[in-house]
Design a protein around this motif. Structure first.
Motif, PDB file in Angstrom:
ATOM      1  N   GLN A 122       0.780  -1.380  -0.069  1.00  0.00           N
ATOM      2  CA  GLN A 122      -0.032   0.030   0.018  1.00  0.00           C
ATOM      3  C   GLN A 122       0.965   1.259   0.129  1.00  0.00           C
ATOM      4  O   GLN A 122       1.753   0.814   0.615  1.00  0.00           O
ATOM      5  CB  GLN A 122      -0.905  -0.235   1.229  1.00  0.00           C
ATOM      6  CG  GLN A 122      -1.861   1.472   0.577  1.00  0.00           C
ATOM      7  CD  GLN A 122      -3.178   0.867   2.370  1.00  0.00           C
ATOM      8  OE1 GLN A 122      -2.559   0.530   3.398  1.00  0.00           O
ATOM      9  NE2 GLN A 122      -3.926   0.786   1.671  1.00  0.00           N
ATOM     10  N   PHE A 123       0.440   1.655  -0.818  1.00  0.00           N
ATOM     11  CA  PHE A 123       1.462   2.900  -1.366  1.00  0.00           C
ATOM     12  C   PHE A 123       0.726   4.473  -0.722  1.00  0.00           C
ATOM     13  O   PHE A 123      -0.661   4.508  -1.581  1.00  0.00           O
ATOM     14  CB  PHE A 123       2.083   3.555  -2.473  1.00  0.00           C
ATOM     15  CG  PHE A 123       3.334   2.197  -2.614  1.00  0.00           C
ATOM     16  CD1 PHE A 123       3.980   2.587  -1.784  1.00  0.00           C
ATOM     17  CD2 PHE A 123       2.503   0.626  -3.253  1.00  0.00           C
ATOM     18  CE1 PHE A 123       4.813   0.926  -2.305  1.00  0.00           C
ATOM     19  CE2 PHE A 123       3.526   0.032  -3.572  1.00  0.00           C
ATOM     20  CZ  PHE A 123       4.875  -0.099  -3.106  1.00  0.00           C
ATOM     21  N   GLN A 124       0.923   6.266  -0.853  1.00  0.00           N
ATOM     22  CA  GLN A 124       0.290   6.515  -0.614  1.00  0.00           C
ATOM     23  C   GLN A 124       0.406   8.012  -0.799  1.00  0.00           C
ATOM     24  O   GLN A 124       2.370   7.842  -1.178  1.00  0.00           O
ATOM     25  CB  GLN A 124      -0.414   7.094   1.144  1.00  0.00           C
ATOM     26  CG  GLN A 124      -0.814   8.576   1.141  1.00  0.00           C
ATOM     27  CD  GLN A 124      -1.655   8.739   2.572  1.00  0.00           C
ATOM     28  OE1 GLN A 124      -1.756   8.646   3.543  1.00  0.00           O
ATOM     29  NE2 GLN A 124      -1.731   9.982   2.621  1.00  0.00           N
ATOM     30  N   TYR A 125      -0.111   8.774  -2.053  1.00  0.00           N
ATOM     31  CA  TYR A 125       0.928   9.786  -3.164  1.00  0.00           C
ATOM     32  C   TYR A 125       0.153  11.207  -2.765  1.00  0.00           C
ATOM     33  O   TYR A 125      -1.291  10.956  -2.379  1.00  0.00           O
ATOM     34  CB  TYR A 125       0.404   9.691  -4.148  1.00  0.00           C
ATOM     35  CG  TYR A 125       1.461   8.356  -4.459  1.00  0.00           C
ATOM     36  CD1 TYR A 125       3.028   8.824  -5.275  1.00  0.00           C
ATOM     37  CD2 TYR A 125       0.799   6.935  -4.723  1.00  0.00           C
ATOM     38  CE1 TYR A 125       3.254   7.525  -4.862  1.00  0.00           C
ATOM     39  CE2 TYR A 125       1.581   6.037  -4.296  1.00  0.00           C
ATOM     40  CZ  TYR A 125       3.228   6.248  -5.273  1.00  0.00           C
ATOM     41  OH  TYR A 125       3.501   5.130  -5.075  1.00  0.00           O
ATOM     42  N   SER A 126       0.258  11.960  -3.072  1.00  0.00           N
ATOM     43  CA  SER A 126      -0.171  13.849  -3.509  1.00  0.00           C
ATOM     44  C   SER A 126      -1.002  13.628  -4.252  1.00  0.00           C
ATOM     45  O   SER A 126      -1.779  13.990  -3.783  1.00  0.00           O
ATOM     46  CB  SER A 126       0.944  14.452  -3.395  1.00  0.00           C
ATOM     47  OG  SER A 126       2.522  14.341  -2.435  1.00  0.00           O
ATOM     48  N   THR A 127      -1.008  12.469  -5.415  1.00  0.00           N
ATOM     49  CA  THR A 127      -2.295  13.492  -6.495  1.00  0.00           C
ATOM     50  C   THR A 127      -3.206  12.015  -6.586  1.00  0.00           C
ATOM     51  O   THR A 127      -2.264  10.692  -5.898  1.00  0.00           O
ATOM     52  CB  THR A 127      -1.110  13.466  -7.331  1.00  0.00           C
ATOM     53  OG1 THR A 127      -0.497  12.945  -8.424  1.00  0.00           O
ATOM     54  CG2 THR A 127      -0.902  15.213  -7.875  1.00  0.00           C
ATOM     55  N   ALA A 128      -3.788  11.913  -7.301  1.00  0.00           N
ATOM     56  CA  ALA A 128      -4.549  11.404  -7.856  1.00  0.00           C
ATOM     57  C   ALA A 128      -4.125  10.346  -9.553  1.00  0.00           C
ATOM     58  O   ALA A 128      -4.026   8.816  -9.146  1.00  0.00           O
ATOM     59  CB  ALA A 128      -5.975  11.435  -8.810  1.00  0.00           C
ATOM     60  N   ALA A 129      -3.314  11.310  -9.806  1.00  0.00           N
ATOM     61  CA  ALA A 129      -2.005  10.805 -11.192  1.00  0.00           C
ATOM     62  C   ALA A 129      -1.312   9.917 -10.470  1.00  0.00           C
ATOM     63  O   ALA A 129      -1.168   8.494 -10.753  1.00  0.00           O
ATOM     64  CB  ALA A 129      -1.543  11.779 -11.935  1.00  0.00           C
ATOM     65  N   GLU A 130      -0.490   9.962  -9.628  1.00  0.00           N
ATOM     66  CA  GLU A 130       0.341   9.374  -9.256  1.00  0.00           C
ATOM     67  C   GLU A 130      -0.023   8.044  -8.649  1.00  0.00           C
ATOM     68  O   GLU A 130       0.794   7.090  -8.814  1.00  0.00           O
ATOM     69  CB  GLU A 130       1.390  10.387  -7.950  1.00  0.00           C
ATOM     70  CG  GLU A 130       2.022  11.533  -8.544  1.00  0.00           C
ATOM     71  CD  GLU A 130       1.912  12.116  -7.702  1.00  0.00           C
ATOM     72  OE1 GLU A 130       3.986  12.216  -7.057  1.00  0.00           O
ATOM     73  OE2 GLU A 130       1.975  12.530  -6.205  1.00  0.00           O
ATOM     74  N   ALA A 131      -0.761   8.271  -7.689  1.00  0.00           N
ATOM     75  CA  ALA A 131      -1.305   6.361  -7.447  1.00  0.00           C
ATOM     76  C   ALA A 131      -2.186   5.827  -8.494  1.00  0.00           C
ATOM     77  O   ALA A 131      -1.712   4.629  -8.287  1.00  0.00           O
ATOM     78  CB  ALA A 131      -2.879   6.750  -6.460  1.00  0.00           C
ATOM     79  N   GLN A 132      -2.563   6.639  -9.096  1.00  0.00           N
ATOM     80  CA  GLN A 132      -3.012   5.476 -11.044  1.00  0.00           C
ATOM     81  C   GLN A 132      -2.086   5.230 -11.344  1.00  0.00           C
ATOM     82  O   GLN A 132      -1.966   4.461 -12.051  1.00  0.00           O
ATOM     83  CB  GLN A 132      -3.812   5.861 -11.329  1.00  0.00           C
ATOM     84  CG  GLN A 132      -4.608   6.044 -12.938  1.00  0.00           C
ATOM     85  CD  GLN A 132      -5.904   6.662 -12.880  1.00  0.00           C
ATOM     86  OE1 GLN A 132      -6.528   7.195 -13.353  1.00  0.00           O
ATOM     87  NE2 GLN A 132      -6.119   6.493 -14.449  1.00  0.00           N
ATOM     88  N   ASN A 133      -0.793   5.493 -11.342  1.00  0.00           N
ATOM     89  CA  ASN A 133      -0.008   5.377 -12.265  1.00  0.00           C
ATOM     90  C   ASN A 133       0.722   3.920 -12.025  1.00  0.00           C
ATOM     91  O   ASN A 133       1.455   3.691 -12.207  1.00  0.00           O
ATOM     92  CB  ASN A 133       1.140   6.402 -13.000  1.00  0.00           C
ATOM     93  CG  ASN A 133       0.443   7.455 -13.579  1.00  0.00           C
ATOM     94  OD1 ASN A 133       0.055   7.643 -13.855  1.00  0.00           O
ATOM     95  ND2 ASN A 133       1.389   8.934 -13.464  1.00  0.00           N
TER      96      ASN A 133
END
Length: 93
Positions: free
Chosen positions: A36-47
């Motif tokens: 499980q990883f957390q990101y700052s943007t939706a695009a980062e999580a989706q990529n």
């Protein structure tokens, strides 16, 4: 005394991967969270979800967002950005 930060919502963008878990005593095979990883943007999580799933190391991957109420700490139900491969039903995730 309240501040505007206490009334704000914080959005979390998460990539979550899954692997098959071995059959237990009930002989049912299921899925379990691998990473499980957390990101700052939706695009980062989706990529990241797309890269992890394409690697072939995981049965499936989700990218989703949840909103956290800063005042109460309550978390909203996930809003899925992408669901790839074999992923749990929403009620199970």
């Amino acid at each position: 005394m309240t501040t505007s930060d206490e009334n704000s919502e914080k959005v979390h963008y998460i990539c979550q991967t899954y692997v098959r878990k071995k059959a237990g005593r009930d002989s049912q095979v299921g899925l379990k969270i691998a990473k499980q990883f957390q990101y700052s943007t939706a695009a980062e999580a989706q990529n990241r979800a797309e890269r992890e799933w394409q690697s072939g190391d995981f049965t499936g991957a989700d990218a989703y967002m949840v909103a956290e109420d800063a005042a109460s700490g309550e978390i909203s139900p996930p809003s899925f950005l992408v669901r790839l491969g074999d992923v749990p039903d929403f009620e199970d995730s």
